[in-house]
Design an enzyme around this catalytic site. Structure first.
Site: not given
Ligand code: SAH
Length: 261
Positions: A38, A60, A174
């Site tokens: 991803d 993306k 998100m």
């Molecule tokens: N599976 C991921 C979440 C995917 S949804 C997890 O467990 O972290 C994508 C959202 O996750 C982003 O829009 C943001 O809100 C959050 N996110 C993912 N990585 C991040 C990071 N390094 N720092 C802050 N927010 C993050």
């Protein structure tokens, strides 16, 4: 004869820094013959896959469009049926807004063996990096992971009553552009406007940024900050313990040693 179908591992890549991968995730990536990753997966993690591994970006990035979920599912199936060790690498933990349920059901439905490897989710990475807990005895008894994203133009139901509970730490994933509206909803549902709140961009990475403000002000501050990386928002009493200065690792990060092939 058909080759034995390979296996698909749905693997959490953690929040970005390669040394936040689990050992199991690292082994899966190092043994991958096909890697689908991803947009949120850091380049340094993708670079841990063998040179001969087929690497396919599905999210993306740099203006390129993302692949449709159906296309990703079919691709994983095709690669697994060729007998390859397929790794589907997702940011954070694959079971947190990672569509792991859909992908696993699709693959299992087609007779492919699936293994899920957990990862460090964004909220955990943010808490560790900025020195606050997600739960805290007597103050934060519950952790609620929800999304501020929209469906059909309306804020998704984050379970506002629970989110407004004073002993809940709310982690909003998100919907960076909907944060202000979501935080307003929270106050309308009774959460105190003075509740400590944080926005963390790029949690777990060296370039992480922290914004701290009372709930009533955080939305406006996030809007003004014009973040461009992923942002997780946390709301709750435990957020008062956040340390403003990013604390990296105790020791300076070392590049992960590549094992001999
Ligand atoms: N599976 C991921 C979440 C995917 S949804 C997890 O467990 O972290 C994508 C959202 O996750 C982003 O829009 C943001 O809100 C959050 N996110 C993912 N990585 C991040 C990071 N390094 N720092 C802050 N927010 C993050």
């Amino acid at each position: 004869m058909q080759p034995e179908p390979g296996r698909v591992r749905l693997v959490g890549a953690g929040p970005g820094a390669a040394d936040l991968l689990t050992v199991r995730a690292l082994r899966a990536v190092e043994g991958a013959q096909a890697l689908l990753y991803d947009a949120l997966v850091a380049d340094e993690v993708v670079a841990l896959a063998p040179a001969a591994c087929l690497k396919i970006q599905t999210g993306k990035r740099a203006g390129r469009a993302s692949m449709r979920q159906e296309t990703i599912n079919r691709l994983m199936l095709r690669l697994a049926r060729r007998g390859l060790q397929v790794v589907r690498l997702k940011g954070g933990d694959p079971s947190v807004f990672g569509r792991v349920g859909e992908e696993a059901a699709f693959l299992r439905g087609h007779g492919v063996e699936v293994e899920v490897v957990p990862g460090v989710t964004a909220a955990s990475a943010a808490a560790a990096q900025f020195g606050f807990p997600l739960t805290h005895r007597g103050e934060a008894r519950r952790l609620l992971i929800a999304t501020a994203s929209v469906r059909d133009g309306a804020l998704a139901d984050a379970g506002w009553a629970q989110a407004a509970d004073p002993e809940t730490t709310l982690a909003l994933y998100m919907g960076r552009d909907r944060i202000e509206a979501a935080l307003r909803r929270l106050i309308e549902h009774g959460r105190s406007p003075r509740t400590p709140a944080l926005a963390v961009e790029n949690a777990g990475r060296p370039d992480a940024r922290l914004l701290a403000a009372p709930l009533e002000r955080l939305g406006a501050e996030v809007a003004a900050a014009a973040f461009d990386g992923p942002v997780v928002v946390l709301v709750g009493e435990a957020c008062a313990l956040a340390q403003p200065a990013a604390r990296g690792e105790v020791d300076p990060p070392q590049p992960l040693a590549r094992r001999a092939p």
